[in-house]
Design an enzyme around this catalytic site. Structure first.
Site, PDB file in Angstrom:
ATOM      1  N   LYS A   1       0.851  -1.186   0.000  1.00 40.15           N
ATOM      2  CA  LYS A   1       0.000   0.000   0.000  1.00 40.15           C
ATOM      3  C   LYS A   1       0.885   1.233   0.000  1.00 40.15           C
ATOM      4  O   LYS A   1       1.855   1.306   0.771  1.00 40.15           O
ATOM      5  CB  LYS A   1      -0.887   0.012   1.249  1.00 40.15           C
ATOM      6  CG  LYS A   1      -2.117   0.910   1.135  1.00 40.15           C
ATOM      7  CD  LYS A   1      -3.173   0.293   0.241  1.00 40.15           C
ATOM      8  CE  LYS A   1      -4.539   0.954   0.460  1.00 40.15           C
ATOM      9  NZ  LYS A   1      -5.574   0.335  -0.384  1.00 40.15           N
TER      10      LYS A   1
ATOM     11  N   THR B   1      -4.482  -5.111   0.688  1.00 37.33           N
ATOM     12  CA  THR B   1      -3.799  -3.822   0.852  1.00 37.33           C
ATOM     13  C   THR B   1      -4.581  -2.900   1.783  1.00 37.33           C
ATOM     14  O   THR B   1      -3.990  -2.050   2.448  1.00 37.33           O
ATOM     15  CB  THR B   1      -3.566  -3.139  -0.504  1.00 37.33           C
ATOM     16  OG1 THR B   1      -4.813  -2.833  -1.127  1.00 37.33           O
ATOM     17  CG2 THR B   1      -2.740  -4.029  -1.428  1.00 37.33           C
TER      18      THR B   1
ATOM     19  N   ARG C   1     -10.596  20.338  17.567  1.00 39.31           N
ATOM     20  CA  ARG C   1     -10.174  19.755  16.293  1.00 39.31           C
ATOM     21  C   ARG C   1      -8.853  20.367  15.872  1.00 39.31           C
ATOM     22  O   ARG C   1      -8.441  21.428  16.374  1.00 39.31           O
ATOM     23  CB  ARG C   1     -11.222  19.987  15.197  1.00 39.31           C
ATOM     24  CG  ARG C   1     -11.412  21.460  14.832  1.00 39.31           C
ATOM     25  CD  ARG C   1     -12.305  21.645  13.627  1.00 39.31           C
ATOM     26  NE  ARG C   1     -12.433  23.061  13.276  1.00 39.31           N
ATOM     27  CZ  ARG C   1     -13.012  23.507  12.155  1.00 39.31           C
ATOM     28  NH1 ARG C   1     -13.516  22.651  11.292  1.00 39.31           N
ATOM     29  NH2 ARG C   1     -13.076  24.803  11.900  1.00 39.31           N
TER      30      ARG C   1
ATOM     31  N   GLN D   1     -13.594  31.438   9.795  1.00 37.52           N
ATOM     32  CA  GLN D   1     -14.052  32.793   9.495  1.00 37.52           C
ATOM     33  C   GLN D   1     -13.688  33.760  10.618  1.00 37.52           C
ATOM     34  O   GLN D   1     -13.132  34.846  10.381  1.00 37.52           O
ATOM     35  CB  GLN D   1     -15.576  32.800   9.260  1.00 37.52           C
ATOM     36  CG  GLN D   1     -16.013  32.078   8.006  1.00 37.52           C
ATOM     37  CD  GLN D   1     -16.294  30.596   8.212  1.00 37.52           C
ATOM     38  OE1 GLN D   1     -15.734  29.972   9.116  1.00 37.52           O
ATOM     39  NE2 GLN D   1     -17.145  30.025   7.372  1.00 37.52           N
TER      40      GLN D   1
ATOM     41  N   HIS E   1      -8.131  19.471   5.930  1.00 36.44           N
ATOM     42  CA  HIS E   1      -8.750  18.602   6.917  1.00 36.44           C
ATOM     43  C   HIS E   1      -7.795  17.506   7.379  1.00 36.44           C
ATOM     44  O   HIS E   1      -7.061  16.920   6.579  1.00 36.44           O
ATOM     45  CB  HIS E   1     -10.014  17.966   6.342  1.00 36.44           C
ATOM     46  CG  HIS E   1     -11.064  18.965   5.975  1.00 36.44           C
ATOM     47  ND1 HIS E   1     -11.717  19.731   6.919  1.00 36.44           N
ATOM     48  CD2 HIS E   1     -11.572  19.348   4.775  1.00 36.44           C
ATOM     49  CE1 HIS E   1     -12.580  20.529   6.318  1.00 36.44           C
ATOM     50  NE2 HIS E   1     -12.511  20.323   5.019  1.00 36.44           N
TER      51      HIS E   1
END
Length: 279
Positions: A10, A55, A173, A216, A244
């Site tokens: 992989k 894989t 996050r 923002q 992300h």
């Protein structure tokens, strides 16, 4: 006809490891390729897949070992990954691991390295734009692809919910972006080089030290800080793709998430754009 050699595995398994067992986080982002050799000839010559480790399973193993070795140096991680295959699969004769690192350096805020904010090493491309006629000229400086992240102190909550909404709210996050910014000059600073550095310093200090309820709000606060720090800047425009880092669910393998292992991806990405000027 003889099968002379074979290997499989992989590639481009992107993994972000965040060591956050103290207030001072460490990040290591890798693109990993794991290739196996061994008793796999029948899969080629007879279509017999019984010895073949899928894989997708190899990808899962890379994620598992990343979770089990969050704080390990890259060389130690690669060794542990190879050993995982050799220990568990007797028919695997050899493992080849290649891991390319995306290098992050710790942001400096007020002369000290910040605990959880980072910028891409060798970062950004400065740019100057000038439009001139005999009557007037407009000069702007900026930067393209200036990439930075922080591993905590960022969230996304209380947004519009309807039948198309699947994203879950979070108060913690990763926040990462590759910013394109341009600031327009209304005056001449004593040194453009020093003023440009002050622009980035002011913006990044806000990014690193202020909780972000969303890209923002953070862009607006960064713009305000730039205009306060550098009076010769008339306005600043910023475009920030929201890069992300997706949490990897390792619960099927008995491992908690704990905000430590992510898949980096920038396609598709949110694109946040704004201009902040003086009143």
């Amino acid at each position: 006809m003889p099968l002379i050699s074979n290997s499989y595995g992989k590639g481009r398994v992107r993994i972000m490891r965040v060591a956050r067992d103290s207030a001072r986080h460490e990040v290591r982002e890798l693109s990993v390729q794991a290739m196996l050799t061994g008793d796999f000839a029948a899969a080629y010559t007879q279509g017999d897949n019984r010895q073949v480790i899928a894989t997708d399973s190899i990808k899962n193993i890379i994620n598992i070992v990343a979770r089990d070795h969050v704080g390990a140096e890259n060389e130690v991680f690669a060794s542990a990954l190879a050993q995982y295959f050799l220990d568990r699969y007797p028919h695997v004769a050899g493992v080849s691991i290649t891991a390319h690192e995306t290098k992050w350096r710790r942001l400096d805020v007020d002369g000290a390295g910040h605990d959880h904010a980072f910028a891409l090493d060798g970062n950004g491309r400065p740019v100057v734009r000038l439009e001139a006629t005999r009557e007037d000229s407009r000069l702007a400086s900026g930067v393209e692809g200036f990439t930075f992240l922080k591993t905590t102190e960022s969230g996304w909550e209380d947004y519009w919910f309807d039948e198309a909404t699947t994203l879950k709210p979070t108060a913690d996050r990763l926040f990462a972006t590759a910013m394109e910014a341009q600031w327009r000059w209304s005056g001449v600073p004593a040194s453009y080089e020093a003023a440009n550095a002050a622009v980035l310093d002011a913006a990044l200090k806000v990014f690193a030290t202020t909780y972000s309820p969303g890209v923002q709000a953070t862009l607006y606060q960064m713009g305000e800080a730039v205009l306060t720090a550098v009076p010769e800047v008339a306005d600043i425009s910023m475009a920030c793709p929201n890069k992300h880092y997706l949490p990897i669910d390792l619960s099927p393998f008995g491992r908690a998430f704990d905000g430590q292992v992510f898949t980096p991806t920038d396609e598709p990405h949110g694109q946040i754009v704004c201009t902040i000027g003086r009143g």
